[in-house]
Design an enzyme around this catalytic site. Structure first.
Site, PDB file in Angstrom:
ATOM      1  N   LYS A 113       2.590  -0.591  19.823  1.00 47.15           N
ATOM      2  CA  LYS A 113       3.521   0.444  20.283  1.00 47.15           C
ATOM      3  C   LYS A 113       4.818   0.468  19.481  1.00 47.15           C
ATOM      4  CE  LYS A 113       1.578   1.074  24.855  1.00 47.15           C
ATOM      5  NZ  LYS A 113       0.368   0.224  24.705  1.00 47.15           N
TER       6      LYS A 113
HETATM    7  C1  LIG Z   1      -0.954   0.576  24.709  1.00 43.10           C
HETATM    8  C2  LIG Z   1      -1.939  -0.391  24.179  1.00 43.10           C
HETATM    9  C3  LIG Z   1      -3.294  -0.030  23.961  1.00 43.10           C
HETATM   10  C4  LIG Z   1      -3.842   1.338  24.303  1.00 43.10           C
HETATM   11  O1  LIG Z   1      -3.379   2.367  23.454  1.00 43.10           O
HETATM   12  P1  LIG Z   1      -3.522   3.903  23.918  1.00 43.10           P
HETATM   13  O2  LIG Z   1      -2.752   4.657  22.900  1.00 43.10           O
HETATM   14  O3  LIG Z   1      -2.899   3.977  25.280  1.00 43.10           O
HETATM   15  O4  LIG Z   1      -4.964   4.235  23.928  1.00 43.10           O
HETATM   16  C5  LIG Z   1      -4.141  -0.983  23.429  1.00 43.10           C
HETATM   17  N1  LIG Z   1      -3.722  -2.233  23.164  1.00 43.10           N
HETATM   18  C6  LIG Z   1      -2.444  -2.620  23.368  1.00 43.10           C
HETATM   19  C7  LIG Z   1      -2.057  -4.021  23.073  1.00 43.10           C
HETATM   20  C8  LIG Z   1      -1.505  -1.712  23.876  1.00 43.10           C
HETATM   21  O5  LIG Z   1      -0.243  -2.127  24.081  1.00 43.10           O
END
Ligand SMILES: *Cc1c(COP(=O)(O)O)cnc(C)c1O
Length: 510
Positions: A113
Site C-alpha cells: 500500500k
Molecule cells: C491491501 C493488501 C492486499 C489486497 O490488495 P487489494 O488491492 O485490496 O486487492 C494484499 N496484501 C496485503 C499485504 C495488503 O495490505
C-alpha cells in the site's frame, strides 16, 4: 483527461477533484472517460527508466491539465525516494523455474500500500497548498492494520492534512500497532476504539454521513477506491515487464498472480493491460474470503452473508465484497451487457452505468447479482482465479522457506504463490519462453510474523536438525527497536459521537 462515475450521475471531472473527493457524489467510483494511448515506441523509450521516471510517464497520461509534467516528476521522485531499494519494486527469482516474486514491500511500512499512499500523501499536500491558505483536509479512516499504517506514513507531516486512523484496540498485530502509534507528528492521530474493526468502519461511515460535520472538517477518505491509488499501482506492472527484459527475456508476456482483497492491486494490472502492456494473463488469488473466485466460477457475485468475513492468516485480504470490482464491472457491462445495437459511445456509457447501478442495488438488497453468460465468458478471458485455504497458506510458506535457495513468503504472498502453482498446467499451455510467472508480493514477512513463524516452526518440528526461525531474525533493520519506541494513541469509546468530539477538540487546538 476527464473522469466519470461508474454510476453515471457524475462526469467531466478533472484529476484534482477526483483525487480530493475519492468517492463520487452518486456513490460510484471514478474511471477515466477515455483511456489514453501509450506513445509510439514506448517499449524502447521507457526500457531504461527508473521507477520514478516510469511512474511519471504513466501518470502524466492521466492527470490532464491539473499537473504539469515537471510537477508529476517531482511528486513521483519524492514519493519513491522513501523506499529502501533503488529499484523500488525489485523482481526476484523464486525457485528457479521461471517464477518470480515482484517485491512491493520496500516502502516505509513494508506493505504494498505504500506504493500508492506515499504518492497520494504528496498529491494531497500539493493540491491543498496550491488552493491556498485555509484549505485543509481531515482524513478519517478505519484500519485492521495495513491501510492505517501506510496512510499514516503517507500523510505524516503533510501541510494542510490531519489524519485520524481508528483501529480496534488490542486487535491489530503488535508490529502494526507499533508502526502506527510511534508516529508522533502533530497531524497524526491514532484512535484505539473499544470494539471490532467493523465497529471502526461503521463509525467512519457515520461521520461521513453527517453533512455538516463532513463539510466543516473537509473530511477526506484514503480507502482503496481513490483513483490515484489505482493509478500509482499501474507503474509496477510496467516495471516488472522491463525487469524481465533486463533479465534477457525477449518480448515477455508475463502471467501476473495477484493476492486480492478489494481488487485494487489486480485492477491496476487490468489498466496496464488495457493501455497496451503485453500480459498473458492476470490471475486473482483469494484466501477463504473468495467472492472473486466464486464469481469467476459461477457468474454470480454473492456476499457470503451467513458466515460474514472469515478471519485468515492473510488478514489484509479478509473482505466480504471487493470495493474496486465495480470499476471492472463497468467495462464488463459496457462491452458485454449493452446490446450491440446501441452504437453511440456516450449512449453505451450511460447504459453501462445504469446496469452497474442496478447490480449494486441488487447486491445491497439481495446480497448478490448475476451477469450474463457472455459477460462471464469475457471475465474468464480477462482473469484466471484460485483460492487458497489457511493450511495451504502455511504449507506454501514452509515449502519455500525449505527450498534452496530459501525464500520467506508473507502469508498474503503465499496465497498468490499457491494459486500460481495450481495454475501451472494452464500457464504451461500458454507456451513459450516469453511467458513468465510473476507473483506480486504484497508484504514483508516480518509484518505477519505470527503466521510465518507458525508455518516454519511446524516444518522444523517435522524435519530433525532444521532450525526454526525466531522473530528477531526476520525483522528488517528499520523495524528493530520499534516495539520499544514512545507512542501516542487516544483511547475512545465505541461511538461516532465520541470520535466526532475528539476530532472537534483537535481542530480547536490547531
Ligand atoms: C491491501 C493488501 C492486499 C489486497 O490488495 P487489494 O488491492 O485490496 O486487492 C494484499 N496484501 C496485503 C499485504 C495488503 O495490505
Amino acid at each position: 483527461m476527464k473522469y466519470r462515475s461508474t454510476r453515471g450521475q457524475v462526469s467531466g471531472q478533472g484529476f484534482e477533484s477526483v483525487v480530493l473527493e475519492g468517492l463520487a457524489g452518486d456513490g460510484g467510483l471514478y474511471i477515466p472517460e477515455q483511456l489514453p494511448a501509450l506513445p509510439d515506441g514506448w517499449q524502447e523509450a521507457w526500457a531504461g527508466l527508473s521507477f520514478a521516471e516510469l511512474a511519471t510517464e504513466i501518470m502524466a497520461l492521466f492527470v490532464g491539465d491539473d499537473l504539469t509534467r515537471a510537477e508529476v516528476a517531482e511528486l513521483a521522485a519524492r514519493s519513491y525516494s522513501t523506499f529502501d531499494t533503488r529499484e523500488v519494486t525489485p523482481l526476484v527469482p523464486l525457485g528457479g523455474d521461471g517464477t518470480y516474486v515482484l517485491e512491493l514491500f520496500h516502502g516505509p511500512t513494508f506493505a504494498f500500500k505504500d506504493v500508492a499512499l506515499q504518492f497520494l500523501g504528496n498529491l494531497f499536500e500539493f493540491f491543498l497548498q496550491r488552493r491556498g491558505a485555509g484549505h485543509r483536509l481531515t482524513v478519517v479512516g478505519a484500519t485492521s492494520g495495513d491501510t492505517g499504517s501506510a496512510a499514516i506514513y503517507g500523510l505524516r507531516g503533510k501541510a494542510g492534512v490531519s489524519v485520524f486512523i481508528l483501529h480496534p484496540r488490542g486487535r491489530v498485530s503488535p508490529i502494526q500497532e507499533a508502526q502506527m502509534t510511534t508516529v508522533l507528528d502533530a497531524n497524526v492521530h491514532n484512535v484505539a476504539i473499544d470494539g471490532t474493526f467493523d465497529d471502526c468502519q461503521d463509525i467512519v461511515k457515520q461521520l461521513f454521513g453527517r453533512p455538516d460535520f463532513k463539510r466543516r472538517h473537509a473530511l477526506g477518505a484514503i480507502n482503496s477506491i481513490n483513483w490515484a491509488r489505482i493509478l500509482a499501482q499501474i507503474t509496477y506492472y510496467f516495471y516488472a515487464y522491463f525487469a524481465l527484459v533486463r533479465r534477457g527475456i525477449a518480448a515477455p508476456r508475463p502471467v501476473f498472480v495477484v493476492p486480492s482483497g478489494n481488487f485494487g492491486d489486480v485492477l491496476a494490472g487490468h489498466y496496464a493491460r488495457a493501455l497496451g502492456l503485453p500480459v498473458a494473463r492476470l490471475a486473482i488469488a483469494t484466501n477463504a474470503n473468495d467472492i472473486l473466485d466464486r464469481f469467476l466460477r459461477s457468474g454470480s457475485y454473492a456476499k457470503n452473508a451467513d458466515a460474514g468475513v472469515l478471519a485468515t492468516p492473510s488478514p489484509a485480504m479478509d473482505i466480504l465484497v471487493s470495493s474496486n470490482f465495480e470499476r471492472y464491472l463497468w467495462y464488463l457491462a459496457r462491452d458485454h451487457e449493452v446490446p450491440p445495437a446501441v452504437a453511440d459511445p456516450a449512449e453505451r456509457a450511460r447504459a453501462a452505468s445504469a446496469t452497474v447501478a442496478q447490480w449494486m442495488d441488487r447486491l445491497r438488497t439481495h446480497g448478490s447479482f448475476a451477469v450474463s453468460p457472455a459477460a462471464l465468458a469475457a471475465a474468464r478471458r480477462d482473469f484466471w482465479s484460485g483460492r487458497c485455504s489457511d493450511d495451504q497458506t502455511y504449507a506454501a510458506i514452509a515449502k519455500y522457506h525449505a527450498a534452496r535457495p530459501p525464500y520467506l513468503l508473507d502469508p498474503h504472498t503465499a496465497v498468490g504463490v499457491h494459486v500460481a502453482e495450481a495454475l501451472r498446467p494452464e500457464i504451461a499451455a500458454l507456451g513459450g519462453p516469453a511467458v513468465q510467472t510473476v507473483c506480486l508480493s504484497t508484504a514483508h514477512p516480518a509484518k505477519f510474523a505470527e503466521a510465518v513463524l507458525k508455518a516454519t516452526a511446524a516444518a522444523a518440528a517435522a524435519a530433525p536438525g532444521a532450525q526454526p526461525l525466531d522473530f528477531e531474525s526476520i525483522l528488517p533493520p528499520a523495524l528493530v527497536g520499534l516495539l520499544g519506541k514512545p507512542r501516542r494513541c487516544a483511547e475512545c469509546a465505541n461511538s461516532a459521537d465520541a470520535v466526532a468530539q475528539l476530532i472537534e477538540q483537535q481542530a480547536a487546538d490547531h
